[in-house]
Design a protein around this motif. Structure first.
Motif, PDB file in Angstrom:
ATOM      1  N   CYS A 365       4.837  -3.249   0.093  1.00  0.00           N
ATOM      2  CA  CYS A 365       3.482  -3.697  -0.824  1.00  0.00           C
ATOM      3  C   CYS A 365       2.557  -4.442  -0.062  1.00  0.00           C
ATOM      4  CB  CYS A 365       4.052  -4.588  -1.879  1.00  0.00           C
ATOM      5  SG  CYS A 365       2.703  -4.743  -3.207  1.00  0.00           S
ATOM      6  N   VAL A 366       2.983  -5.122   0.974  1.00  0.00           N
ATOM      7  CA  VAL A 366       2.071  -5.843   2.166  1.00  0.00           C
ATOM      8  C   VAL A 366       1.234  -4.850   2.749  1.00  0.00           C
ATOM      9  CG1 VAL A 366       1.783  -7.701   4.065  1.00  0.00           C
ATOM     10  CG2 VAL A 366       3.852  -7.669   2.090  1.00  0.00           C
ATOM     11  N   ILE A 367       1.761  -3.961   3.198  1.00  0.00           N
ATOM     12  CA  ILE A 367       1.170  -2.621   3.939  1.00  0.00           C
ATOM     13  C   ILE A 367       0.265  -2.229   3.027  1.00  0.00           C
ATOM     14  CG2 ILE A 367       1.449  -0.475   5.218  1.00  0.00           C
ATOM     15  CD1 ILE A 367       2.388  -3.087   6.658  1.00  0.00           C
ATOM     16  N   GLY A 370      -1.999  -5.787   1.479  1.00  0.00           N
ATOM     17  CA  GLY A 370      -2.461  -6.841   2.125  1.00  0.00           C
ATOM     18  C   GLY A 370      -2.078  -8.240   1.340  1.00  0.00           C
ATOM     19  N   GLY A 371      -2.903  -9.004   1.560  1.00  0.00           N
ATOM     20  CA  GLY A 371      -2.706 -10.433   1.036  1.00  0.00           C
ATOM     21  C   GLY A 371      -3.677 -10.860   0.067  1.00  0.00           C
ATOM     22  N   VAL A 372      -4.248  -9.769  -0.527  1.00  0.00           N
ATOM     23  CA  VAL A 372      -5.486  -9.913  -1.580  1.00  0.00           C
ATOM     24  C   VAL A 372      -5.019  -9.792  -2.923  1.00  0.00           C
ATOM     25  CG1 VAL A 372      -7.751  -9.220  -2.194  1.00  0.00           C
ATOM     26  CG2 VAL A 372      -7.383  -9.263   0.268  1.00  0.00           C
ATOM     27  N   ARG A 373      -4.465  -8.708  -3.182  1.00  0.00           N
ATOM     28  CA  ARG A 373      -3.916  -8.572  -4.508  1.00  0.00           C
ATOM     29  C   ARG A 373      -2.530  -8.343  -4.555  1.00  0.00           C
ATOM     30  NH1 ARG A 373      -7.599  -6.922  -8.529  1.00  0.00           N
ATOM     31  NH2 ARG A 373      -9.920  -6.627  -7.546  1.00  0.00           N
ATOM     32  N   SER A 374      -1.722  -8.809  -5.543  1.00  0.00           N
ATOM     33  CA  SER A 374      -0.611  -8.760  -5.818  1.00  0.00           C
ATOM     34  C   SER A 374      -0.338  -7.153  -6.416  1.00  0.00           C
ATOM     35  CB  SER A 374      -0.090  -9.460  -6.939  1.00  0.00           C
ATOM     36  OG  SER A 374      -0.064 -10.891  -6.395  1.00  0.00           O
ATOM     37  N   GLY A 375       0.920  -6.649  -6.169  1.00  0.00           N
ATOM     38  CA  GLY A 375       1.266  -5.274  -6.538  1.00  0.00           C
ATOM     39  C   GLY A 375       1.721  -5.441  -8.039  1.00  0.00           C
ATOM     40  N   LEU A 376       0.933  -4.554  -8.815  1.00  0.00           N
ATOM     41  CA  LEU A 376       1.492  -4.255 -10.306  1.00  0.00           C
ATOM     42  C   LEU A 376       2.021  -3.155 -10.716  1.00  0.00           C
ATOM     43  CD1 LEU A 376       1.469  -5.393 -13.383  1.00  0.00           C
ATOM     44  CD2 LEU A 376      -1.043  -4.598 -13.400  1.00  0.00           C
ATOM     45  N   GLY A 451       2.886 -10.031  -0.459  1.00  0.00           N
ATOM     46  CA  GLY A 451       1.674 -10.226   0.498  1.00  0.00           C
ATOM     47  C   GLY A 451       0.972 -11.185  -0.005  1.00  0.00           C
ATOM     48  N   THR A 452       1.270 -11.909  -1.329  1.00  0.00           N
ATOM     49  CA  THR A 452       0.183 -13.063  -1.834  1.00  0.00           C
ATOM     50  C   THR A 452       0.936 -14.245  -2.093  1.00  0.00           C
ATOM     51  OG1 THR A 452       0.993 -12.260  -4.099  1.00  0.00           O
ATOM     52  CG2 THR A 452      -1.222 -11.503  -3.008  1.00  0.00           C
ATOM     53  N   ALA A 453       2.064 -14.319  -2.036  1.00  0.00           N
ATOM     54  CA  ALA A 453       3.129 -15.768  -2.264  1.00  0.00           C
ATOM     55  C   ALA A 453       2.938 -16.525  -1.154  1.00  0.00           C
ATOM     56  CB  ALA A 453       4.485 -15.432  -2.536  1.00  0.00           C
ATOM     57  N   TRP A 454       2.665 -16.119   0.074  1.00  0.00           N
ATOM     58  CA  TRP A 454       2.606 -17.008   1.236  1.00  0.00           C
ATOM     59  C   TRP A 454       1.604 -16.589   2.248  1.00  0.00           C
ATOM     60  CZ3 TRP A 454       6.670 -13.893   1.530  1.00  0.00           C
ATOM     61  CH2 TRP A 454       7.151 -13.379   2.598  1.00  0.00           C
ATOM     62  N   LYS A 455       1.008 -17.357   3.216  1.00  0.00           N
ATOM     63  CA  LYS A 455       0.206 -16.913   4.194  1.00  0.00           C
ATOM     64  C   LYS A 455       0.958 -17.124   5.529  1.00  0.00           C
ATOM     65  CE  LYS A 455      -4.048 -17.793   2.075  1.00  0.00           C
ATOM     66  NZ  LYS A 455      -5.256 -18.602   2.006  1.00  0.00           N
ATOM     67  N   SER A 456       0.801 -16.455   6.635  1.00  0.00           N
ATOM     68  CA  SER A 456       1.397 -16.666   7.966  1.00  0.00           C
ATOM     69  C   SER A 456       0.241 -17.153   8.943  1.00  0.00           C
ATOM     70  CB  SER A 456       1.764 -15.494   8.479  1.00  0.00           C
ATOM     71  OG  SER A 456       2.919 -14.803   7.637  1.00  0.00           O
ATOM     72  N   GLY A 457       0.860 -17.425  10.228  1.00  0.00           N
ATOM     73  CA  GLY A 457      -0.193 -17.999  11.251  1.00  0.00           C
ATOM     74  C   GLY A 457      -0.741 -19.491  10.937  1.00  0.00           C
ATOM     75  N   ALA A 458      -1.662 -19.601  11.422  1.00  0.00           N
ATOM     76  CA  ALA A 458      -2.525 -21.203  11.392  1.00  0.00           C
ATOM     77  C   ALA A 458      -2.142 -21.633   9.828  1.00  0.00           C
ATOM     78  CB  ALA A 458      -3.715 -21.095  12.082  1.00  0.00           C
TER      79      ALA A 458
END
Length: 497
Positions: A365-367, A370-376, A451-458
């Motif tokens: 689902c992340v692929i 991404g991190g914009v929309r959750s999959g429904l 993809g939306t529950a958390w962010k990675s990196g900085a």
């Protein structure tokens, strides 16, 4: 953080004693004769400031203004989305080490949704994780006054913004906790703490109770961990007892190593976020405690760790779920669907109006999104539309994905009723098709928030999503008019011939 609401015109805002004054300047701003109006008008005229969202102008010790610092922030058309962007652009100023009290003031009209958005955006921008980093408490903004033209007109939206800020904050805090500070038992304790609020009850079941229920899939995932599983049941009773509840099921894998199908070491620390669905359920109930809407809601959280101990379930093992269906576990890293399927079966006992499960379920689902929309994924168009509209309104968007029966072909097994994986292709969809086997005829939706529950990196950390979407959906359901009671036909006496 404490928020308060005030009726503030620009002359009043200039007199507010605070460390920081943020003025939200919409495109329809019309200056008056006061000093702040003149300041904004000159900045716009000389193009030192644009009213576009995200554009700011920072000033220091402005004459005739009591605030030490002033930030003029473009707020575009004044919508909730534009106001959120404006506040986000002021995040660094709001988190300044000397900023203890701030005033955020609408320079013109304030739309109700924009008021709620402003409160949430401030809370989000100034959030600081402190559970295992107590020194981070220094310099945190303590009080924010929201200035609007009409306090009475903004009161309901302001309260909604505060409730959502509390709910999202709780979800973020629990998602951010290291796994040794967010065990299944500690997660259950957090749920119990919510029961101190009116209309909320909590029940926690351990291994013995879960075994008695026959939750073989859930128990299989927990076998490799020394931490005992917990099955958490929250109830919010805001409507008549006879009203069918909405059931929320949150995946609560408090740490996911992948089990015997172990994950790569790189970024495995982020698997503490695998209980993001559970954290969102806790956040929703925190918001419900404040809002007290007229609806019944049940929250179910199957919580455990997925570890590679000698007792752990192995690839090829077959387990029996609570529904009686047998499952061949081809990959132990596809554990979320195993704990969810038993929770979904359990949910049927509440005869729900709808079921929504929330899970950091698939990398696929992340692929895809991404991190914009959750999959429904949804079994009915009505439920899908309601959730998608709620997501748009809450600025917590999702996107509907397919549930064609053809996707379930790969889940066929030679040794059980169903396999728990179906290969890499369409992985988010096949995971949803697996879950769909356990929901029966109840309207059901699955939110894949990997993809939306958390962010990675900085910016690594929990986001608190999709608390906003879920609360908006529940509020809209609570606001729907009750169906008219069926009228009994009047008895008609027959006349003798």
């Amino acid at each position: 953080m404490n928020f308060d609401l005030k009726s503030l015109a620009l002359p009043d805002a200039a007199a507010e004693k605070c460390d920081l004054l943020v003025l939200l300047i919409a495109e329809d701003f019309r200056p008056g004769s006061d000093p702040l109006s003149s300041l904004v008008a000159h900045a716009l005229k000389n193009k030192d400031l644009e009213a576009k969202p995200g554009k700011t102008l920072q000033l220091y010790q402005v004459p005739a203004v009591a605030a030490r610092r002033v930030v003029l922030a473009g707020a575009g058309n004044g919508s909730a989305k534009a106001v959120r962007q404006a506040v986000q652009a002021c995040a660094a100023a709001l988190k300044g080490p000397a900023v203890k009290r701030a005033v955020l003031c609408f320079a013109a009209g304030a739309q109700p949704d924009a008021v709620a958005s402003a409160v949430q955006a401030v809370a989000d921008a100034t959030y600081v994780y402190t559970t295992t980093k107590p020194q981070a408490e220094a310099g945190v903004l303590a009080r924010v006054t929201l200035g609007v033209p009409d306090k009475a007109a903004a009161q309901v939206a302001f309260a909604r913004g505060q409730a959502l800020a509390a709910g999202v904050g709780l979800a973020r805090e629990w998602a951010n906790r290291p796994a040794n500070h967010a065990t299944p038992t500690l997660l259950a304790d957090a749920a119990k703490a919510l029961a101190k609020h009116a209309r909320i009850q909590c029940k926690v079941m351990g291994p013995a109770e879960v075994a008695k229920l026959g939750m073989g899939a859930f128990m299989a995932v927990a076998r490799g961990s020394e931490q005992p599983l917990r099955f958490i049941e929250l109830r919010y009773s805001g409507a008549a007892k006879a009203d069918a509840p909405v059931v929320l099921v949150g995946k609560g894998i408090t740490f996911d190593t992948g089990g015997i199908s172990i994950k790569p070491a790189a970024e495995m620390d982020e698997m503490k976020f695998d209980m993001g669905g559970a954290a969102s359920v806790l956040g929703v109930f925190r918001a419900l405690a404040e809002l007290q809407p007229a609806i019944n809601v049940v929250g179910l959280i199957p919580a455990c760790e997925n570890m590679p101990d000698g007792r752990a379930v192995k690839p090829g093992d077959v387990v029996t779920s609570m529904s009686g269906q047998t499952i061949e576990i081809l990959n132990t890293d596809a554990e979320g669907r195993l704990v969810l399927c038993d929770a979904l079966t359990y949910a049927a006992r509440f005869k729900p109006a709808a079921m929504v499960d929330i899970a950091t379920l698939t990398g696929a689902c992340v692929i895809a999104l991404g991190g914009v929309r959750s999959g429904l994924f949804a079994s009915t168009d009505a439920l899908a539309e309601a959730l998608q509209q709620a997501g748009e309104a809450a600025l917590d968007p999702c996107w509907r994905m397919p549930l064609d029966d053809d996707y379930a072909e790969g889940l066929k097994s030679h040794f059980a009723d169903v396999a728990n994986v179906a290969g890499r292709a369409g992985g988010a969809v096949t995971a949803a098709k697996f879950l769909q086997r356990f929901v029966g005829d109840t309207p059901w939706a699955h939110l894949d928030i990997a993809g939306t529950a958390w962010k990675s990196g900085a910016a690594k950390g929990g986001t608190g999503r999709p608390v906003g979407l879920l609360v908006q959906y529940l509020l809209e359901q609570a606001a729907r008019p009750a169906p008219a009671a069926a009228r009994k036909p009047r008895a008609v006496r027959s006349r003798a011939a």
